[in-house]
Design a protein around this motif. Structure first.
Motif, PDB file in Angstrom:
ATOM      1  N   LYS A 236       0.864  -1.174   0.000  1.00 28.74           N
ATOM      2  CA  LYS A 236       0.000   0.000   0.000  1.00 28.74           C
ATOM      3  C   LYS A 236       0.904   1.229   0.000  1.00 28.74           C
ATOM      4  O   LYS A 236       1.562   1.540   0.994  1.00 28.74           O
ATOM      5  CB  LYS A 236      -0.891   0.013   1.244  1.00 28.74           C
ATOM      6  CG  LYS A 236      -1.660  -1.270   1.482  1.00 28.74           C
ATOM      7  CD  LYS A 236      -2.662  -1.550   0.385  1.00 28.74           C
ATOM      8  CE  LYS A 236      -3.501  -2.752   0.714  1.00 28.74           C
ATOM      9  NZ  LYS A 236      -3.331  -3.867  -0.170  1.00 28.74           N
ATOM     10  N   ILE A 237       0.949   1.930  -1.116  1.00 26.76           N
ATOM     11  CA  ILE A 237       1.928   2.996  -1.319  1.00 26.76           C
ATOM     12  C   ILE A 237       1.888   4.045  -0.227  1.00 26.76           C
ATOM     13  O   ILE A 237       2.919   4.488   0.250  1.00 26.76           O
ATOM     14  CB  ILE A 237       1.754   3.620  -2.717  1.00 26.76           C
ATOM     15  CG1 ILE A 237       2.165   2.588  -3.762  1.00 26.76           C
ATOM     16  CG2 ILE A 237       2.555   4.899  -2.861  1.00 26.76           C
ATOM     17  CD1 ILE A 237       1.985   3.016  -5.176  1.00 26.76           C
ATOM     18  N   LEU A 238       0.740   4.462   0.225  1.00 27.52           N
ATOM     19  CA  LEU A 238       0.677   5.511   1.244  1.00 27.52           C
ATOM     20  C   LEU A 238       0.709   4.968   2.668  1.00 27.52           C
ATOM     21  O   LEU A 238       0.763   5.738   3.617  1.00 27.52           O
ATOM     22  CB  LEU A 238      -0.568   6.377   1.030  1.00 27.52           C
ATOM     23  CG  LEU A 238      -0.606   7.111  -0.319  1.00 27.52           C
ATOM     24  CD1 LEU A 238      -1.914   7.866  -0.477  1.00 27.52           C
ATOM     25  CD2 LEU A 238       0.582   8.046  -0.459  1.00 27.52           C
ATOM     26  N   LEU A 239       0.681   3.651   2.819  1.00 25.63           N
ATOM     27  CA  LEU A 239       0.631   3.056   4.154  1.00 25.63           C
ATOM     28  C   LEU A 239       1.904   2.319   4.549  1.00 25.63           C
ATOM     29  O   LEU A 239       2.019   1.857   5.678  1.00 25.63           O
ATOM     30  CB  LEU A 239      -0.562   2.101   4.256  1.00 25.63           C
ATOM     31  CG  LEU A 239      -1.934   2.734   4.011  1.00 25.63           C
ATOM     32  CD1 LEU A 239      -3.017   1.673   4.034  1.00 25.63           C
ATOM     33  CD2 LEU A 239      -2.222   3.822   5.040  1.00 25.63           C
ATOM     34  N   SER A 240       2.851   2.181   3.632  1.00 23.13           N
ATOM     35  CA  SER A 240       4.102   1.493   3.945  1.00 23.13           C
ATOM     36  C   SER A 240       5.233   2.115   3.134  1.00 23.13           C
ATOM     37  O   SER A 240       4.989   2.717   2.094  1.00 23.13           O
ATOM     38  CB  SER A 240       3.977  -0.008   3.656  1.00 23.13           C
ATOM     39  OG  SER A 240       3.636  -0.229   2.311  1.00 23.13           O
ATOM     40  N   PRO A 241       6.470   1.971   3.615  1.00 22.36           N
ATOM     41  CA  PRO A 241       7.613   2.570   2.907  1.00 22.36           C
ATOM     42  C   PRO A 241       8.020   1.731   1.695  1.00 22.36           C
ATOM     43  O   PRO A 241       9.044   1.043   1.679  1.00 22.36           O
ATOM     44  CB  PRO A 241       8.702   2.593   3.983  1.00 22.36           C
ATOM     45  CG  PRO A 241       8.369   1.454   4.888  1.00 22.36           C
ATOM     46  CD  PRO A 241       6.862   1.360   4.879  1.00 22.36           C
TER      47      PRO A 241
END
Length: 103
Positions: free
Chosen positions: A59-64
Motif C-alpha cells: 500500500k503505497i501511502l501506508l508502507s515505505p
C-alpha cells in the motif's frame, strides 16, 4: 527506454514509431533488447521477494514501498553474486563475488 505504450518524455525514450532508416531500426532493436534485460531484472526481484509484488500487498501511502524495493534490489543483487542469473549466463559474464560487490 520504455515500450511503445509509454509516451516520449524527457525521462523516458520511446521507440521510434515507423522507423524509416536502417539506423532507426537498429536503434529500436538494440534499445528493445536492453529494455528486456531491465524488465527481467525487475521480474527477478519480484520473483525472489514476493512481498514486493505491488499488485498484491503493498500500500503505497501506508508502507515505505521505496525502501522495501531498494532492500529487495540489494538482496537480489547479492543473490545474483552467489548464483548468477539468466542475464549473466546469456552474456557469458561472471557476476562479482560478494566481497567485490560490497566494496
Amino acid at each position: 527506454y520504455g515500450d511503445p505504450a509509454y509516451p516520449a518524455r524527457p525521462q523516458i525514450l520511446a521507440p521510434i514509431a515507423n522507423p524509416a532508416t536502417a539506423l532507426e531500426r537498429d536503434l529500436n532493436k538494440r534499445m528493445s533488447s536492453v529494455r528486456q534485460i531491465v524488465e527481467f531484472c525487475f521480474g527477478n526481484i519480484s520473483t525472489l521477494w514476493a512481498f514486493l509484488d505491488f499488485k498484491k500487498d503493498l500500500k503505497i501511502l501506508l508502507s515505505p514501498v521505496a525502501k522495501y524495493y531498494i532492500v529487495g534490489a540489494l538482496l537480489a543483487n547479492l543473490h545474483n553474486c552467489l548464483y548468477g542469473n539468466e542475464v549473466s549466463r546469456s552474456y557469458g559474464l561472471t557476476p562479482p563475488t560478494l566481497e567485490e560487490y560490497l566494496q
